[in-house]
Each structure stands twice: as structure tokens, then as C-alpha cells.
Design a protein around this motif. Sequence first.
Motif, short mmCIF file in Angstrom:
data_model
loop_
_atom_site.label_atom_id
_atom_site.label_comp_id
_atom_site.label_asym_id
_atom_site.label_seq_id
_atom_site.Cartn_x
_atom_site.Cartn_y
_atom_site.Cartn_z
N UNK A 69 30.34 45.91 41.74
CA UNK A 69 29.70 44.56 41.99
C UNK A 69 30.13 43.39 40.98
N UNK A 70 31.00 42.39 41.67
CA UNK A 70 31.72 41.48 40.84
C UNK A 70 30.92 40.19 40.76
N UNK A 71 30.13 39.71 39.94
CA UNK A 71 29.66 38.35 39.95
C UNK A 71 30.73 37.36 39.44
N UNK A 72 31.01 36.38 40.13
CA UNK A 72 31.93 35.30 39.76
C UNK A 72 31.03 34.06 39.32
N UNK A 73 31.49 33.49 37.90
CA UNK A 73 31.00 32.82 37.47
C UNK A 73 31.86 31.53 37.12
N UNK A 74 31.72 30.35 37.54
CA UNK A 74 32.89 29.36 37.47
C UNK A 74 34.32 29.91 37.51
N UNK A 75 34.58 30.95 38.59
CA UNK A 75 36.01 31.25 38.85
C UNK A 75 36.32 32.22 37.66
N UNK A 76 35.51 32.89 36.81
CA UNK A 76 35.66 33.98 35.99
C UNK A 76 35.35 35.41 36.35
N UNK A 77 36.25 36.08 36.51
CA UNK A 77 35.78 37.60 37.12
C UNK A 77 35.29 38.24 35.92
N UNK A 78 34.28 39.03 36.27
CA UNK A 78 33.81 40.07 35.40
C UNK A 78 34.74 41.10 35.51
N UNK A 79 35.03 41.80 34.46
CA UNK A 79 36.27 43.08 34.57
C UNK A 79 35.67 44.15 35.46
N UNK A 80 36.42 44.70 36.20
CA UNK A 80 36.17 45.92 36.92
C UNK A 80 37.50 46.73 37.03
N UNK A 81 37.78 47.49 36.22
CA UNK A 81 39.20 48.43 35.96
C UNK A 81 39.06 49.60 36.78
N UNK A 82 40.09 49.94 37.54
CA UNK A 82 40.25 51.28 38.24
C UNK A 82 39.81 52.46 37.20
#
Length: 343
Positions: free
Chosen positions: A39-52
Motif C-alpha cells: 500500500x503506497x501512500x503518495x505525499x507530494x510526489x514522494x513514493x514510500x519505498x516498496x521493494x520487490x
Amino acid sequence: MMQKRNHGELGRADERQTSAAVGSGALAAGCAHRNTACEIPEVIGVLAPCPLTEEVLREGLSLLCKTGNGLAHAYVKLEAKYKGLTDISLLECFIHLRYVDLSENKLQDLSPLSGLTHLLWLKVDGNLLTSACMQELPYLQIISFAHNRIKDMEGITHPRLANLSLKGNKIQTALGLSHGQLFSLQILELRGNMLESTAGLSLPKLKNLYLAQNAIRSLEGLEGLGQLAALHLRDNQLETLDGFCSSMKCLQYLNLRNNEISNLQEVAKLQVLPMLQALVLLDNPCSDEPNYRLEVLVLLPHLQRLDKELFEQDERAEANKIRQKRQEEEKEMERSLQGDVTE
């Protein structure tokens, strides 16, 4: 021998770094399936890391094949769509992968794929890529970068690439295309971009070119498309048909639907295309002119279909009569002009 994989434990990282191969007993233990998308929250265009992760990898691997030396087996197919991935560094070790689908994630960087020299097929639709530039992969034949944020066509140099899709991006020019390296490219999909010209698309082996839904106003650099059989230019802004040339000796299908061609005499510029059989001109102003079908056939007697409909024999007969009559009138006009000059 190929088979769908049975889920089980993956080898450790140090085992994958050498060959990513698995022996016959390496997948004996089963593993439970569960939804592992981030689940990726997007805050002002910055992506929370979600590695494979290994868990996502385990769920997506399939197609067990022999490796090059024939002494071991490895999974060669990976599907990891809709996982919210931002980082695929884990794939650096899986050098035997041949088919990879990472569509609908949040990827901005494909550099971890640089070592996958056996890759044949890659699909990364619906990510956040701003460039299609990658390390040259010697066997890569099919790539789809559809619906990303790519702005140019630079850095695509795979020598065996036959099918490239860049539809639904933000490409404004094709001038950065590496013609010297793309000598195997046969299908190029550029629908839904921001192209204003066809300059830069001179690819000698290209057979199908899809340029619909751009903003193309001028046709340039088409003389190098000697093997092109189908050209799709629907939903652009063409007012004239300058740019076609006799070197396009294989072009059979031309779709010009919904452009801004108002003068039917522009169609005469297509007489240089010796193999043209099917033409689409619907939704151009010229298609509203009286006797539209007949006038097109007068100008292009070898045409088989207009706007998807075959010409009937009676249409051909009438067009021939009109053509002959006009040719005779032109000759008479020339004779008259010559007579006036002599007098």
C-alpha cells in the motif's frame, strides 16, 4: 523440458548470485499464497519505498527450464503486476529470466534488469518511467513501455528488438531514435503521444507503424520506410499529404481518419505509393464532398478499399470513364496551348 512451477522455497541470495538455478529437490516445500502488494501512500510526489520481496517473487515465478549448460533448472518467467513496487533490485541475481511483466507498479528505474542478458520479453506498462533508456540486452525482442511518462526515444539500442510499444507516453519527437542499432525493429507503437512530425522514424525493416492520437502536422523522413506495409495516422492534424514517396514500395494500408484534409486533390499525392490497397479518410472534411468515393477512385485506380468498404465493379467502370474523359480534356488543353504559342 518446461513445466509450471510448484511453489516452494527459493534458494538463498548467495545461491542466486551464481545461476539462480534450482535443483530438482529445491522446491519440495510448499508456501502459502497471500496478497503481498504494497500500500503506497503518495505525499507530494514522494513514493514510500516498496521493494520487490522474496515472497512476491516466489508468487510470480513460473516456467521451469533448463539453463544454458543443461545441467540445472531455473525459473524463466516472472509476473509481478499491481504490487506497488518501487524497487526491483532483487532481480539483479535472477540472470536466467526470459519473460518479465512488471506492469502497473511505481517503478522509476529499470537498471536492475541490466544483467538479465537472456531476457526476450519485457512489459513495464503503467509505471512512472520517464525514460526508455536501458543497458543493451542482446536477445530482447519485445518491449512494452505503454502508459508511462517517457518524453523521448533515446537509449533504445537492443539489436534484436522486433516489437516496441511506447503508446500513451509524452514523447514529442522521434529524432533521438537509434536507427543504427534498431535494424530488427518491425513493429513500432507510438499512439497517444505528443508527436508533431514523423521526422526520425526512418527504420528500414519497419513493417507496422502506429502513430494515431498524436498532434502530427507534417510528414517527414518517410523515404527510409521501404518495407513499411501499414501506417496508422488516425486522429492527427494533417492538412496536406506531402511527404509520401515512391521508395515506400510496400505500403498497402494507410489510415488517415479524423485529420484535417479538406481538399480531395491531396489524395493525388498518394499516387507515388505503388502497392496502396486500402485507404481510410473518414471524418476528414474532404469525405463530405460530392462523389467522394468516386473521386478517390479516379485518382487512385489501383485502390481496393476505401473506409473499409471494397469498391464495386460498377464504381470502377464509372471511375475509368471519368478518368479517360479528363485525360482527353487535358490533352486537348495542351494542344490548344501549343497552338496558341505557335501562332
